[in-house]
Design an enzyme around this catalytic site. Structure first.
Site, PDB file in Angstrom:
ATOM      1  N   ASP A  54      35.194  28.758  33.148  1.00  0.00           N
ATOM      2  CA  ASP A  54      35.430  29.956  32.329  1.00  0.00           C
ATOM      3  C   ASP A  54      36.240  29.605  31.086  1.00  0.00           C
ATOM      4  OD1 ASP A  54      36.106  32.896  34.430  1.00  0.00           O
ATOM      5  OD2 ASP A  54      34.302  32.191  33.399  1.00  0.00           O
ATOM      6  N   GLU A  79      37.947  36.924  27.771  1.00  0.00           N
ATOM      7  CA  GLU A  79      38.555  37.393  29.015  1.00  0.00           C
ATOM      8  C   GLU A  79      39.721  36.494  29.419  1.00  0.00           C
ATOM      9  OE1 GLU A  79      35.815  37.524  32.299  1.00  0.00           O
ATOM     10  OE2 GLU A  79      37.338  38.275  33.676  1.00  0.00           O
ATOM     11  N   ASP A 153      32.593  36.821  27.230  1.00  0.00           N
ATOM     12  CA  ASP A 153      32.813  36.716  28.672  1.00  0.00           C
ATOM     13  C   ASP A 153      32.167  35.393  29.081  1.00  0.00           C
ATOM     14  OD1 ASP A 153      32.541  38.933  31.541  1.00  0.00           O
ATOM     15  OD2 ASP A 153      33.100  36.828  31.366  1.00  0.00           O
ATOM     16  N   ILE A 155      31.900  33.586  31.836  1.00  0.00           N
ATOM     17  CA  ILE A 155      30.979  33.687  32.986  1.00  0.00           C
ATOM     18  C   ILE A 155      31.212  35.049  33.625  1.00  0.00           C
ATOM     19  CG2 ILE A 155      30.223  32.764  35.204  1.00  0.00           C
ATOM     20  CD1 ILE A 155      31.332  30.076  34.475  1.00  0.00           C
ATOM     21  N   ASP A 156      30.293  35.986  33.366  1.00  0.00           N
ATOM     22  CA  ASP A 156      30.417  37.289  34.027  1.00  0.00           C
ATOM     23  C   ASP A 156      29.844  37.163  35.446  1.00  0.00           C
ATOM     24  OD1 ASP A 156      31.009  40.143  34.065  1.00  0.00           O
ATOM     25  OD2 ASP A 156      28.833  40.365  34.218  1.00  0.00           O
ATOM     26  N   THR A 158      31.811  36.270  38.033  1.00  0.00           N
ATOM     27  CA  THR A 158      32.443  35.020  38.471  1.00  0.00           C
ATOM     28  C   THR A 158      32.309  34.846  39.983  1.00  0.00           C
ATOM     29  OG1 THR A 158      34.069  35.399  36.723  1.00  0.00           O
ATOM     30  CG2 THR A 158      34.598  33.714  38.344  1.00  0.00           C
ATOM     31  N   ASP A 300      32.794  42.470  28.945  1.00  0.00           N
ATOM     32  CA  ASP A 300      31.634  42.677  29.833  1.00  0.00           C
ATOM     33  C   ASP A 300      30.504  43.388  29.094  1.00  0.00           C
ATOM     34  OD1 ASP A 300      33.947  43.573  32.407  1.00  0.00           O
ATOM     35  OD2 ASP A 300      32.720  41.757  32.369  1.00  0.00           O
TER      36      ASP A 300
HETATM   37  C1  2IP Z   1      33.456  41.418  36.622  1.00  0.00           C
HETATM   38  C2  2IP Z   1      32.086  41.254  37.222  1.00  0.00           C
HETATM   39  C3  2IP Z   1      32.049  42.064  38.475  1.00  0.00           C
HETATM   40  C4  2IP Z   1      32.202  43.542  38.123  1.00  0.00           C
HETATM   41  C5  2IP Z   1      33.537  43.746  37.399  1.00  0.00           C
HETATM   42  C6  2IP Z   1      33.591  42.855  36.154  1.00  0.00           C
HETATM   43  O1  2IP Z   1      33.611  40.530  35.571  1.00  0.00           O
HETATM   44  O2  2IP Z   1      31.083  41.661  36.330  1.00  0.00           O
HETATM   45  O3  2IP Z   1      30.819  41.831  39.096  1.00  0.00           O
HETATM   46  O4  2IP Z   1      32.254  44.278  39.322  1.00  0.00           O
HETATM   47  O5  2IP Z   1      33.621  45.102  36.995  1.00  0.00           O
HETATM   48  O6  2IP Z   1      34.843  43.025  35.489  1.00  0.00           O
HETATM   49  P1  2IP Z   1      30.879  44.798  39.999  1.00  0.00           P
HETATM   50  O7  2IP Z   1      30.148  43.612  40.500  1.00  0.00           O
HETATM   51  O8  2IP Z   1      31.296  45.715  41.093  1.00  0.00           O
HETATM   52  O9  2IP Z   1      30.091  45.504  38.919  1.00  0.00           O
HETATM   53  P2  2IP Z   1      34.089  38.980  35.896  1.00  0.00           P
HETATM   54  O10 2IP Z   1      33.190  38.464  36.976  1.00  0.00           O
HETATM   55  O11 2IP Z   1      33.893  38.301  34.578  1.00  0.00           O
HETATM   56  O12 2IP Z   1      35.507  39.092  36.339  1.00  0.00           O
HETATM   57 CA    CA Z   2      33.103  39.957  33.324  1.00  0.00          CA
END
Ligand code: 2IP
Ligand code: CA
Length: 376
Positions: A54, A79, A153, A155-156, A158, A300
């Protein structure tokens, strides 16, 4: 803007390479997980894991964009902070140095002297990917880099990246979890108004090379400003089976019940990854993504929001929408990216505090807000 788009496509593919290297090289991956603590903790997860991938990806994007567009250098946000604590408890600032050797030496101080791992990582950071072609005809947008800011972001999803489950994707199907939910997101916004004007999404784990060459990625892009609306994806055909919705697995019961009444139980789907769920709306795998919690952030949503705008849709602040007069969906409810939540600190300053709705068609947005009004 065409130069900026080509640069972001290239650096996003480079980021995808780093994400793949950090998983496929075992010496790297074991070393990379570190727990995030303090204000940056995303309340939603008991432990919000950050990988060195990340941090490295974010700093690489920041380095490459700042090098080509110095006027953007102070407006490239992400992030992650680039402070990494090594095994000796020393804080190391992770940056991309001018040579691969210097970067490897710096990373070795984070990786507790593991020169095998740091050299592998430094090579991926300094390796230029194959040029990515994008048809940028018609991309004459009267904006200069000095008017723009960037949200990264690295790696969304994660958690999905760390878990690493593999799915063989089928065209037209939404898969709720797995490595394909992990996305590199680079969004560009107008500093003056906060509107998202360009987005690049890289999906590093889209499919396995049939020739046995490991994971191959897929990229998506969109530009939306004034009369210019261009997207790598075409607008999906209207679905025949009624409104379909994708939700986070942790969505409130009252929202699930209201949407079940509106759409029917079999039209509610669940998936991991905020970015991935918005990508599902872009691709027509779901018509709308709703989140009633403030658990997503500007990094995000900025990139995929620009693609939705290019397709005639958008992303609104759910709370503002429910408060506004019935049927008046206007620019005041669209998410913006230039102002923090004043009363918050740490990552929460950049939360999409009022929840969100990602949509392609504003008549479907109205159906959703009509079903939720008075329930939240
Ligand atoms: C996270 C990731 C999670 C999401 C959360 C984001 O970002 O996208 O999957 O939760 O809201 O902040 P959910 O899966 O319930 O939608 P990151 O992985 O970059 O922390
Ligand atoms: Ca994210």
């Amino acid at each position: 803007m065409a130069d900026l788009l080509r640069l972001l496509l290239r650096v996003a593919e480079k980021a995808g390479n780093v994400a793949r290297v950090c998983r496929q090289e075992a010496p790297l991956f074991q070393l990379l997980v570190q727990e995030k603590t303090g204000d940056d903790k995303n309340k939603k997860f008991v432990q919000d894991f950050k990988t060195l991938a990340d941090v490295v990806i974010q700093e690489m994007i920041r380095h490459d964009v700042g090098a080509q567009f110095p006027e953007m250098a102070g407006f490239i946000h992400g992030e992650e902070s680039n402070k990494f604590e090594n095994g000796l408890g020393e804080n190391v600032i992770v940056t991309v140095c001018s040579t691969e050797q210097e970067t490897a030496k710096l990373l070795a101080t984070v990786l507790d002297g593991n020169h095998t791992a740091s050299s592998l990582l430094a090579r991926a950071i300094h390796q230029d990917p194959a040029t990515i072609e994008a048809n940028t005809d018609g991309l004459a947008v009267p904006l200069s880099p000095s008017e723009l800011g960037i949200w990264i972001d690295p790696i969304d999803a994660t958690s999905q990246y760390i878990e690493g489950r593999e799915e063989v994707l089928e065209e037209g199907h939404l898969f709720p979890s797995g490595l394909h939910c992990a996305l590199v997101l680079i969004g560009v916004y107008l500093r003056s108004t906060g509107e998202p004007v360009m987005g690049v999404i890289n999906q590093p784990f889209h499919h396995k090379d049939p020739a046995g060459g490991g994971w191959r990625g897929k990229y998506f892009w969109g530009v939306s400003h004034g009369a210019v609306n261009l997207c790598s994806e075409s607008r999906p055909a209207a679905s025949s089976g009624g409104l379909s919705v994708v939700l986070s697995s942790s969505e409130k019961q009252v929202v699930k019940e209201a949407l079940t009444s509106l759409c029917g139980p079999d039209r509610l789907m669940y998936a991991s990854g905020a970015g991935y769920k918005i990508l599902c709306v872009i691709q027509g795998l779901a018509d709308v993504y709703i989140l009633s919690e403030g658990s997503t952030f500007k990094w995000d949503s900025c990139a995929p929001h620009a693609l939705l705008r290019a397709l005639g849709g958008g992303m609104v602040d759910l709370k503002k929408c429910l408060q506004s007069d019935v049927g008046t969906q206007d620019q005041q409810t669209e998410l913006t990216y230039h102002q923090p939540n004043a009363e918050c600190k740490g990552a929460d300053r950049w939360a999409n505090y009022g929840g969100l709705v990602a949509y392609r068609d504003c008549s479907q947005l109205c159906s959703i807000t009509g079903a939720l009004r008075g329930k939240l």
